[in-house]
Design an enzyme around this catalytic site. Structure first.
Site, PDB file in Angstrom:
ATOM      1  N   ILE A 173      22.998 -31.117  21.188  1.00  0.00           N
ATOM      2  CA  ILE A 173      24.340 -30.998  20.387  1.00  0.00           C
ATOM      3  C   ILE A 173      24.417 -30.785  19.273  1.00  0.00           C
ATOM      4  O   ILE A 173      24.865 -29.980  18.535  1.00  0.00           O
ATOM      5  CB  ILE A 173      24.528 -33.121  20.696  1.00  0.00           C
ATOM      6  N   ARG A 188      10.668 -27.148  13.389  1.00  0.00           N
ATOM      7  CA  ARG A 188      11.964 -26.613  14.272  1.00  0.00           C
ATOM      8  C   ARG A 188      13.313 -26.774  13.406  1.00  0.00           C
ATOM      9  O   ARG A 188      13.955 -25.925  14.060  1.00  0.00           O
ATOM     10  CB  ARG A 188      12.390 -28.084  15.427  1.00  0.00           C
ATOM     11  N   SER A 226      29.543 -40.712  19.612  1.00  0.00           N
ATOM     12  CA  SER A 226      29.186 -41.506  20.324  1.00  0.00           C
ATOM     13  C   SER A 226      29.008 -40.769  22.161  1.00  0.00           C
ATOM     14  O   SER A 226      28.143 -39.998  21.875  1.00  0.00           O
ATOM     15  CB  SER A 226      30.496 -42.021  20.608  1.00  0.00           C
ATOM     16  N   TYR A 253      21.916 -49.152  24.455  1.00  0.00           N
ATOM     17  CA  TYR A 253      22.553 -48.222  23.926  1.00  0.00           C
ATOM     18  C   TYR A 253      23.754 -47.871  24.246  1.00  0.00           C
ATOM     19  O   TYR A 253      25.037 -48.053  23.609  1.00  0.00           O
ATOM     20  CB  TYR A 253      21.874 -47.022  24.861  1.00  0.00           C
ATOM     21  N   LYS A 305      27.037 -47.230  21.015  1.00  0.00           N
ATOM     22  CA  LYS A 305      28.254 -46.817  21.127  1.00  0.00           C
ATOM     23  C   LYS A 305      29.447 -46.978  22.023  1.00  0.00           C
ATOM     24  O   LYS A 305      29.803 -46.198  20.813  1.00  0.00           O
ATOM     25  CB  LYS A 305      28.025 -45.486  22.708  1.00  0.00           C
TER      26      LYS A 305
HETATM   27  N1  LIG Z   1      22.266 -36.012  26.173  1.00  0.00           N
HETATM   28  C1  LIG Z   1      23.454 -36.355  27.170  1.00  0.00           C
HETATM   29  O1  LIG Z   1      23.566 -36.954  28.084  1.00  0.00           O
HETATM   30  C2  LIG Z   1      24.397 -37.655  25.538  1.00  0.00           C
HETATM   31  C3  LIG Z   1      25.616 -37.798  25.879  1.00  0.00           C
HETATM   32  C4  LIG Z   1      26.551 -38.059  25.802  1.00  0.00           C
HETATM   33  C5  LIG Z   1      25.816 -38.761  23.939  1.00  0.00           C
HETATM   34  N2  LIG Z   1      24.829 -38.389  23.550  1.00  0.00           N
HETATM   35  C6  LIG Z   1      24.691 -38.272  22.568  1.00  0.00           C
HETATM   36  O2  LIG Z   1      24.790 -37.267  21.413  1.00  0.00           O
HETATM   37  C7  LIG Z   1      23.558 -37.168  20.509  1.00  0.00           C
HETATM   38  C8  LIG Z   1      22.650 -36.346  20.298  1.00  0.00           C
HETATM   39  O3  LIG Z   1      21.838 -35.908  21.212  1.00  0.00           O
HETATM   40  P1  LIG Z   1      21.537 -35.299  22.079  1.00  0.00           P
HETATM   41  O4  LIG Z   1      21.169 -35.270  23.528  1.00  0.00           O
HETATM   42  O5  LIG Z   1      21.458 -33.458  21.449  1.00  0.00           O
HETATM   43  O6  LIG Z   1      19.841 -36.002  22.744  1.00  0.00           O
HETATM   44  P2  LIG Z   1      18.206 -34.732  21.805  1.00  0.00           P
HETATM   45  O7  LIG Z   1      18.539 -33.560  22.177  1.00  0.00           O
HETATM   46  O8  LIG Z   1      17.119 -36.110  22.543  1.00  0.00           O
HETATM   47  O9  LIG Z   1      18.474 -35.001  20.151  1.00  0.00           O
HETATM   48  C9  LIG Z   1      18.381 -36.274  19.361  1.00  0.00           C
HETATM   49  C10 LIG Z   1      18.378 -35.654  17.816  1.00  0.00           C
HETATM   50  O10 LIG Z   1      18.258 -36.546  17.028  1.00  0.00           O
HETATM   51  C11 LIG Z   1      17.398 -36.823  16.031  1.00  0.00           C
HETATM   52  N3  LIG Z   1      16.723 -37.641  16.002  1.00  0.00           N
HETATM   53  C12 LIG Z   1      15.849 -38.488  17.040  1.00  0.00           C
HETATM   54  N4  LIG Z   1      15.522 -40.040  16.073  1.00  0.00           N
HETATM   55  C13 LIG Z   1      15.537 -39.654  14.820  1.00  0.00           C
HETATM   56  C14 LIG Z   1      15.741 -39.934  13.726  1.00  0.00           C
HETATM   57  N5  LIG Z   1      15.323 -41.267  13.291  1.00  0.00           N
HETATM   58  N6  LIG Z   1      16.374 -39.805  12.416  1.00  0.00           N
HETATM   59  C15 LIG Z   1      15.610 -38.884  12.620  1.00  0.00           C
HETATM   60  N7  LIG Z   1      16.584 -37.318  13.416  1.00  0.00           N
HETATM   61  C16 LIG Z   1      16.114 -38.072  14.636  1.00  0.00           C
HETATM   62  C17 LIG Z   1      16.340 -34.993  16.744  1.00  0.00           C
HETATM   63  O11 LIG Z   1      15.602 -34.879  15.944  1.00  0.00           O
HETATM   64  P3  LIG Z   1      13.807 -35.244  15.687  1.00  0.00           P
HETATM   65  O12 LIG Z   1      13.025 -36.318  17.008  1.00  0.00           O
HETATM   66  O13 LIG Z   1      12.697 -33.929  14.623  1.00  0.00           O
HETATM   67  O14 LIG Z   1      13.996 -36.551  14.521  1.00  0.00           O
HETATM   68  C18 LIG Z   1      16.935 -34.820  17.865  1.00  0.00           C
HETATM   69  O15 LIG Z   1      17.740 -33.660  16.552  1.00  0.00           O
HETATM   70  C19 LIG Z   1      23.093 -38.968  20.050  1.00  0.00           C
HETATM   71  O16 LIG Z   1      23.551 -39.655  19.684  1.00  0.00           O
HETATM   72  C20 LIG Z   1      23.104 -39.038  21.716  1.00  0.00           C
HETATM   73  O17 LIG Z   1      23.652 -40.556  21.923  1.00  0.00           O
HETATM   74  C21 LIG Z   1      24.212 -38.117  24.421  1.00  0.00           C
END
Ligand SMILES: NC(=O)c1ccc[n+]([C@@H]2O[C@H](COP(=O)([O-])OP(=O)(O)OC[C@H]3O[C@@H](n4cnc5c(N)ncnc54)[C@H](OP(=O)(O)O)[C@@H]3O)[C@@H](O)[C@H]2O)c1
Length: 262
Positions: free
Chosen positions: A17, A41, A141, A155, A159
């Protein structure tokens, strides 16, 4: 950076996202500061956005669960060279399993990333935004905020905090020209589930969204000054249902829907 162009800082921009936010913001003409741990990246993303959209992209490799990483990003948000118009607090992580059996350090890291970094980065960004009387914050969130989430206990708790916190700020800032909006996505195709150790194969395909429409909905809602964005009609219906039903019902449903852990 190009003087006069809006500048957005996106955390967690290296995938999912956050990367979709960075691409959409660059496409509409913003310059960017992209934050995550994976510098390679981020550099690749920066190169693509500079080439495709002419955006100036600053890369900040930082671990937002560390004091050092947080200090770097806080300093950038407090800097006026050039000032940040939009902060997207998107970086987040999940853990999955019976809480008592999960490693304590990962649960603590989840709270530091999903809660503490959102509080501290919002606090670093807001004085400048308020002084300039424009811009704002989008906090990412989850639909998980609307009910307790057994096997995702920490989690869901983080949120619920982000949603409550963001809506409180939205009200505090009424009349200042600054908006805080919370984005509550449902299941979105990113690296999130795999990283969280969640086998999401049993989640029906109609419940999934791609990150791009989630981000489009968020930027549209933010542009209209909304407090909350729930992308997708099914997710909106889910949020209404969960908000209307007693937690005693919704927590049982959430417990039944998520895959079992033996
Ligand atoms: N995917 C879903 O189904 C979903 C649904 C509801 C909400 N969300 C929310 O959407 C947001 C983005 O998640 P996503 O789905 O895009 O997942 P994702 O593809 O796993 O991306 C997570 C991002 O957060 C970064 N990150 C993780 N740990 C970090 C740290 N310690 N310091 C700095 N950056 C960090 C990661 O980059 P690096 O590993 O390079 O640090 C990555 O860029 C999150 O807040 C998640 O809770 C996701």
């Amino acid at each position: 950076m190009n003087m006069g162009k809006p500048v957005a800082l996106v955390t967690g921009a290296s995938s999912g996202i956050g990367a979709a936010f960075a691409r959409a913001l660059a496409a509409r003409g913003d310059d960017l500061v992209v934050v995550a741990r994976d510098e390679t990246r981020l550099e690749e993303l920066a190169e693509t956005l500079e080439k495709e959209h002419g955006s100036a992209v600053e890369v900040l490799a930082a671990d937002l669960t560390s004091k050092k990483g947080m200090a770097v990003v806080e300093a950038r948000l407090e800097s006026a060279e050039p000032p940040i118009d939009l902060l997207v607090n998107n970086a987040g992580m999940g853990t999955y399993g019976k809480f008592a059996e999960l490693p304590r350090e990962a649960e603590a890291r989840e709270v530091r990333l999903n809660v503490l970094s959102v509080v501290q980065l919002s606090h670093a960004a807001l004085p400048g935004l308020i002084e300039r009387g424009r811009g704002g914050i989008i906090n990412v969130s989850s639909l998980a905020c609307y009910q307790p989430t057994p096997l995702n206990a920490t989690y869901g708790g983080t949120k619920a905090f982000v949603t409550s916190f963001s809506q409180a700020l939205h009200e505090e800032l009424r009349g200042t020209g600054v908006n805080v909006m919370v984005l509550c996505p449902g299941f979105t195709r990113t690296e999130f589930q795999e990283r969280a150790g969640l086998d999401s194969g049993s989640v029906p395909s109609f419940l999934w969204q791609q990150p791009e429409p989630v981000v489009d909905a968020a930027l549209r809602a933010y542009g209209h000054g909304r407090a909350v964005c729930i992308p997708g009609a099914l997710n909106q219906a889910g949020a209404v249902f969960s908000s209307a039903m007693p937690a005693g019902v919704t927590r049982r449903i959430a417990g039944a829907v998520l895959p079992r852990v033996e």
